[in-house]
Design an enzyme around this catalytic site. Structure first.
Site, PDB file in Angstrom:
ATOM      1  N   SER A 127      34.874  53.175  35.913  1.00  0.00           N
ATOM      2  CA  SER A 127      35.987  52.504  35.241  1.00  0.00           C
ATOM      3  C   SER A 127      36.002  50.994  35.457  1.00  0.00           C
ATOM      4  CB  SER A 127      37.283  53.100  35.787  1.00  0.00           C
ATOM      5  OG  SER A 127      38.377  52.289  35.470  1.00  0.00           O
ATOM      6  N   TYR A 151      43.023  54.610  42.684  1.00  0.00           N
ATOM      7  CA  TYR A 151      42.124  55.131  41.646  1.00  0.00           C
ATOM      8  C   TYR A 151      40.812  54.351  41.638  1.00  0.00           C
ATOM      9  CZ  TYR A 151      40.238  55.563  36.864  1.00  0.00           C
ATOM     10  OH  TYR A 151      39.404  55.724  35.778  1.00  0.00           O
TER      11      TYR A 151
HETATM   12  N1  NAD Z   1      40.205  56.996  29.084  1.00  0.00           N
HETATM   13  C1  NAD Z   1      39.888  55.813  29.591  1.00  0.00           C
HETATM   14  O1  NAD Z   1      40.262  54.768  29.062  1.00  0.00           O
HETATM   15  C2  NAD Z   1      39.014  55.709  30.815  1.00  0.00           C
HETATM   16  C3  NAD Z   1      38.676  54.422  31.273  1.00  0.00           C
HETATM   17  C4  NAD Z   1      37.868  54.302  32.382  1.00  0.00           C
HETATM   18  C5  NAD Z   1      37.381  55.435  33.021  1.00  0.00           C
HETATM   19  N2  NAD Z   1      37.729  56.667  32.571  1.00  0.00           N
HETATM   20  C6  NAD Z   1      37.204  57.834  33.290  1.00  0.00           C
HETATM   21  O2  NAD Z   1      36.589  58.704  32.363  1.00  0.00           O
HETATM   22  C7  NAD Z   1      36.787  60.050  32.751  1.00  0.00           C
HETATM   23  C8  NAD Z   1      37.451  60.828  31.621  1.00  0.00           C
HETATM   24  O3  NAD Z   1      38.692  60.231  31.317  1.00  0.00           O
HETATM   25  P1  NAD Z   1      39.691  60.845  30.253  1.00  0.00           P
HETATM   26  O4  NAD Z   1      40.475  59.726  29.712  1.00  0.00           O
HETATM   27  O5  NAD Z   1      38.960  61.748  29.339  1.00  0.00           O
HETATM   28  O6  NAD Z   1      40.634  61.694  31.248  1.00  0.00           O
HETATM   29  P2  NAD Z   1      41.223  63.175  31.055  1.00  0.00           P
HETATM   30  O7  NAD Z   1      42.206  63.373  32.152  1.00  0.00           O
HETATM   31  O8  NAD Z   1      41.664  63.362  29.661  1.00  0.00           O
HETATM   32  O9  NAD Z   1      39.950  64.098  31.320  1.00  0.00           O
HETATM   33  C9  NAD Z   1      39.517  64.494  32.586  1.00  0.00           C
HETATM   34  C10 NAD Z   1      39.385  66.012  32.590  1.00  0.00           C
HETATM   35  O10 NAD Z   1      38.828  66.404  33.848  1.00  0.00           O
HETATM   36  C11 NAD Z   1      39.439  67.605  34.245  1.00  0.00           C
HETATM   37  N3  NAD Z   1      39.342  67.703  35.710  1.00  0.00           N
HETATM   38  C12 NAD Z   1      39.884  66.866  36.630  1.00  0.00           C
HETATM   39  N4  NAD Z   1      39.577  67.283  37.883  1.00  0.00           N
HETATM   40  C13 NAD Z   1      38.806  68.396  37.742  1.00  0.00           C
HETATM   41  C14 NAD Z   1      38.187  69.297  38.658  1.00  0.00           C
HETATM   42  N5  NAD Z   1      38.322  69.150  39.985  1.00  0.00           N
HETATM   43  N6  NAD Z   1      37.461  70.331  38.159  1.00  0.00           N
HETATM   44  C15 NAD Z   1      37.342  70.509  36.821  1.00  0.00           C
HETATM   45  N7  NAD Z   1      37.912  69.701  35.910  1.00  0.00           N
HETATM   46  C16 NAD Z   1      38.643  68.658  36.363  1.00  0.00           C
HETATM   47  C17 NAD Z   1      40.872  67.495  33.757  1.00  0.00           C
HETATM   48  O11 NAD Z   1      41.499  68.765  33.576  1.00  0.00           O
HETATM   49  C18 NAD Z   1      40.703  66.746  32.434  1.00  0.00           C
HETATM   50  O12 NAD Z   1      40.661  67.637  31.334  1.00  0.00           O
HETATM   51  C19 NAD Z   1      37.635  60.015  34.026  1.00  0.00           C
HETATM   52  O13 NAD Z   1      36.775  60.129  35.140  1.00  0.00           O
HETATM   53  C20 NAD Z   1      38.273  58.646  33.986  1.00  0.00           C
HETATM   54  O14 NAD Z   1      38.552  58.170  35.271  1.00  0.00           O
HETATM   55  C21 NAD Z   1      38.532  56.832  31.488  1.00  0.00           C
END
Ligand code: NAD
Length: 316
Positions: A127, A151
């Protein structure tokens, strides 16, 4: 046909990635459907994915190493995208343990299994929050990290774990630092969907820092196409920003959304600066272009139009 394992496939980014890749690859999606935000949207995403016969799903908590190992042995992936995680900046002050377990710990487990199984490539979702507040823009990958919240700290720890576990392995790896990703079926805890929900439900939404923050919003389809290209790229051990490199002021984004949604006013409440949030994100995508060639990033107005169209259609 290449076999691809995607963690977090019912989440926002994992869903879009799985949807796209299962058009040409055999994909297994893993997710524990945690309740950080509404499970309804996770179930909806999964129901869409299940329409494709190249896609299969297993509900699993990645912290359960033995169960996960069984999935690796049975499915035999060649590529692993580790997208699952505990996102959200403000919630990380309330429940830092969830971040240690679901970011740091799961990254250790998944990357070690990749090493053990000689997986071809491991790709990780990090991130932009690792940079915190910077003085110089655009932010390049070599800038000193400056985490402002738990985070971001767990994302930095995860990156280090990946280098440690995979540096001397047969598994190539790439770490992408995403900058505020948005699009259809977006996360309801993030500003754009929170705002759309507040317009629909005629509820008040808080405008942190009086709407004076800048965010380098990046459209989901652009992120997915870069992740897809990375499967066949002969590069490894790199950290790369994924960003459009054109930040927008939250106040301007608000105006744009109101106009495209077709409403004159919303119930906005300006609040002070919120601890842990960054004032400005503005990444450099120069390195990304160096390795991936010319990338055409979606214009924010166009991206917001698609997002609102989908929001009105699916009511989420
Ligand atoms: N959306 C953004 O703008 C953004 C920006 C930077 C980084 N990220 C990173 O990208 C990744 C995806 O983000 P997102 O926006 O899709 O988030 P999200 O919360 O929609 O998706 C993450 C998924 O992971 C699953 N999950 C979490 N812990 C788990 C575990 N222990 N076992 C199995 N499943 C698990 C959750 O149920 C969820 O469906 C994350 O790691 C987030 O930190 C996202």
């Amino acid at each position: 046909m290449k076999k691809i394992l995607i963690t977090g496939s019912s989440g926002f980014i994992g869903f879009h990635l799985a949807k796209n890749l299962s058009k040409i690859y055999k994909v297994i999606g893993l997710d524990n459907h945690n309740n950080y935000y509404s499970k309804k949207i996770k179930k909806k995403r999964l129901s869409i994915l299940k329409k494709n016969e190249n896609f299969s799903f297993k509900k699993i908590d990645l912290k359960n190493k033995n169960e996960l190992e069984k999935v690796f042995n049975k499915f035999k992936p060649s590529i692993v995208f580790h997208i699952a995680g505990q996102p959200g900046v403000l919630y990380s002050f309330k429940n830092p343990k969830s971040y240690k377990l679901n970011n740091t710990r799961t990254t250790d487990i998944v990357s070690n299994l990749c090493k053990k199984n000689n997986i071809e490539k491991f790709i990780f979702a990090s991130s932009s929050s690792v940079y915190g507040d910077q003085k110089k823009f655009p932010i390049k990958e070599h800038f000193k990290v400056n985490p402002k919240n738990p985070y971001a700290k767990t994302k930095i720890e995860s990156e280090k774990i990946i280098f440690k576990n995979l540096k001397k392995s047969k598994t190539d790896f790439l770490i992408f630092r995403f900058f505020t990703v948005y699009g259809s079926f977006g996360r309801p805890d993030m500003f754009i969907h929170k705002f759309l929900n507040s317009i629909k439900n005629k509820k008040t939404i808080k405008l942190h820092n009086k709407g004076m923050n800048f965010r380098d919003f990046t459209y989901i389809d652009d992120v997915v196409s870069i992740l897809k290209m990375s499967i066949n790229k002969k590069i490894s051990k790199k950290i790369l920003n994924i960003c459009r490199s054109k930040p927008i002021l939250t106040l301007d984004l608000v105006k744009m959304i109101l106009k495209i949604y077709g409403v004159k006013k919303a119930n906005l409440r300006e609040t002070k600066f919120v601890k842990g949030e960054m004032l400005k994100t503005h990444g450099s995508n120069k390195n990304l272009r160096k390795y991936f060639g010319k990338i055409k990033f979606t214009d924010i107005k166009k991206g917001i139009k698609y997002t609102i169209k989908n929001y009105k259609l699916h009511k989420m």
